[in-house]
Design a protein around this motif. Structure first.
Motif, PDB file in Angstrom:
ATOM      1  N   HIS A 170       0.814  -1.212   0.000  1.00 60.34           N
ATOM      2  CA  HIS A 170       0.000   0.000   0.000  1.00 60.34           C
ATOM      3  C   HIS A 170       0.853   1.270   0.000  1.00 60.34           C
ATOM      4  CE1 HIS A 170      -3.453   2.561   0.805  1.00 60.34           C
ATOM      5  NE2 HIS A 170      -2.854   3.046   1.885  1.00 60.34           N
ATOM      6  N   HIS A 196      -7.206   2.998   9.658  1.00 59.98           N
ATOM      7  CA  HIS A 196      -7.774   4.303   9.985  1.00 59.98           C
ATOM      8  C   HIS A 196      -9.182   4.478   9.413  1.00 59.98           C
ATOM      9  CE1 HIS A 196      -3.674   5.288  11.112  1.00 59.98           C
ATOM     10  NE2 HIS A 196      -4.021   6.515  11.468  1.00 59.98           N
ATOM     11  N   ASN A 197      -9.435   3.830   8.284  1.00 63.15           N
ATOM     12  CA  ASN A 197     -10.720   3.928   7.604  1.00 63.15           C
ATOM     13  C   ASN A 197     -10.815   2.774   6.609  1.00 63.15           C
ATOM     14  OD1 ASN A 197      -9.401   4.818   5.059  1.00 63.15           O
ATOM     15  ND2 ASN A 197      -9.031   6.706   6.215  1.00 63.15           N
ATOM     16  N   SER A 199     -11.244   3.293   3.268  1.00 64.14           N
ATOM     17  CA  SER A 199     -10.926   3.769   1.914  1.00 64.14           C
ATOM     18  C   SER A 199      -9.421   3.890   1.714  1.00 64.14           C
ATOM     19  CB  SER A 199     -11.632   5.097   1.638  1.00 64.14           C
ATOM     20  OG  SER A 199     -11.344   6.041   2.666  1.00 64.14           O
ATOM     21  N   SER A 200      -8.803   4.919   2.294  1.00 62.60           N
ATOM     22  CA  SER A 200      -7.381   5.150   2.070  1.00 62.60           C
ATOM     23  C   SER A 200      -6.467   4.379   3.020  1.00 62.60           C
ATOM     24  CB  SER A 200      -7.076   6.650   2.185  1.00 62.60           C
ATOM     25  OG  SER A 200      -7.410   7.126   3.483  1.00 62.60           O
ATOM     26  N   ARG A 201      -6.989   3.950   4.185  1.00 57.32           N
ATOM     27  CA  ARG A 201      -6.163   3.224   5.155  1.00 57.32           C
ATOM     28  C   ARG A 201      -6.931   2.046   5.729  1.00 57.32           C
ATOM     29  NH1 ARG A 201      -2.111   6.313   7.514  1.00 57.32           N
ATOM     30  NH2 ARG A 201      -1.522   4.409   8.626  1.00 57.32           N
ATOM     31  N   SER A 257       7.608   5.381  -4.543  1.00 50.88           N
ATOM     32  CA  SER A 257       6.384   5.985  -4.014  1.00 50.88           C
ATOM     33  C   SER A 257       5.765   6.916  -5.046  1.00 50.88           C
ATOM     34  CB  SER A 257       6.708   6.769  -2.733  1.00 50.88           C
ATOM     35  OG  SER A 257       7.158   5.901  -1.722  1.00 50.88           O
TER      36      SER A 257
END
Length: 260
Positions: A170, A196-197, A199-201, A257
């Motif tokens: 990721h 964290h969520n 969607s992104s995490r 990255s």
């Protein structure tokens, strides 16, 4: 399976903003095969500090909701504690949550450096009977460039936690590769999602383990999951002698990255 690093409490840090989002994350945890999860909201972070009692109260509310909804998930208290010279007095005055009320504490380094006083904090925590577990060292830029910095902290008595998303790719291929190198070198000991969520995490819990299995690191998978369980039971961990690994090149991490 047990997840020892998560940001699941709503409206306390950079995790979910509403209770509904929190419950969605917890439902996904069950789908990932997670049966117990340690909530590790930020403490002493430059932007966030989840109050000790606030953490307790929200976890009690959530555990009650899970029971009422027949969601088979057990929650535990914790903090992701940012490195600072105030850790010891905060711990002594019961203002920091260890992991599941154990003698292990999740310790977060700054993103770019390993401060010179890190070893001193590790020694002071150990003298208090607390073993620090360094959160996601693979995402620390100084360690990425000089993995021997992490080795020195491990030899000082600290442990380390690798993140599922890092192993799953990721955060880019270079961090994924470094994460695998740290596993092979016995420089990480526990495994967490750092969710964290959704969607992104998200969790990536299964995906990270699958990556290790495909790289023929089956013993490492067993060790990481067993050590997670030992945290909950407040038992000594399975440890192996750390090995030296080649110095990484941070410019490669930046290149990969950006490519992602």
């Amino acid at each position: 399976m047990i997840d020892i690093h998560s940001h699941i409490l709503w409206n306390v840090d950079d995790g979910p903003k509403t209770k509904e989002e929190t419950l969605q994350i917890l439902e996904q945890a069950v789908l990932e095969g997670i049966t117990e999860i340690i909530s590790t909201s930020h403490s002493n972070h430059p932007q966030y500090h989840a109050n000790y009692k606030h953490v307790q109260n929200k976890l009690h509310i959530l555990q009650y909701d899970l029971i009422q909804q027949n969601i088979p998930l057990t929650l535990h208290s914790g903090h992701e504690v940012r490195l600072s010279d105030s850790i010891i007095p905060q711990y002594r005055s019961n203002r920091l949550h260890t992991l599941a009320n154990s003698n292990y504490l999740l310790l977060e380094l700054p993103s770019y450096t390993v401060p010179h006083y890190t070893k001193m904090i590790i020694r002071e925590l150990l003298s208090e009977g607390v073993t620090p577990i360094i959160a996601h060292p693979e995402r620390n830029k100084a360690i990425a460039e000089r993995p021997e910095l992490l080795e020195a902290l491990i030899r000082e008595g600290a442990l380390a936690q690798v993140t599922a998303g890092s192993l799953a790719g990721h955060f880019g291929r270079a961090i994924q590769r470094l994460s695998l190198d740290l596993v092979k070198a016995n420089l990480v000991h526990t495994y967490g999602s750092d969710v964290h969520n959704l969607s992104s995490r998200p969790f990536y819990f299964d995906k990270g383990l699958l990556y290790l299995e495909k790289r023929k690191q089956l013993d490492a998978v067993d060790m990481l999951l067993e050590n997670n369980s030992r945290i909950i039971r407040n038992k000594p961990m399975i440890l192996q002698e750390p090995e030296k690994i080649e110095r990484a090149k941070w410019w490669q991490i930046l290149r990969y990255s950006k490519a992602e």
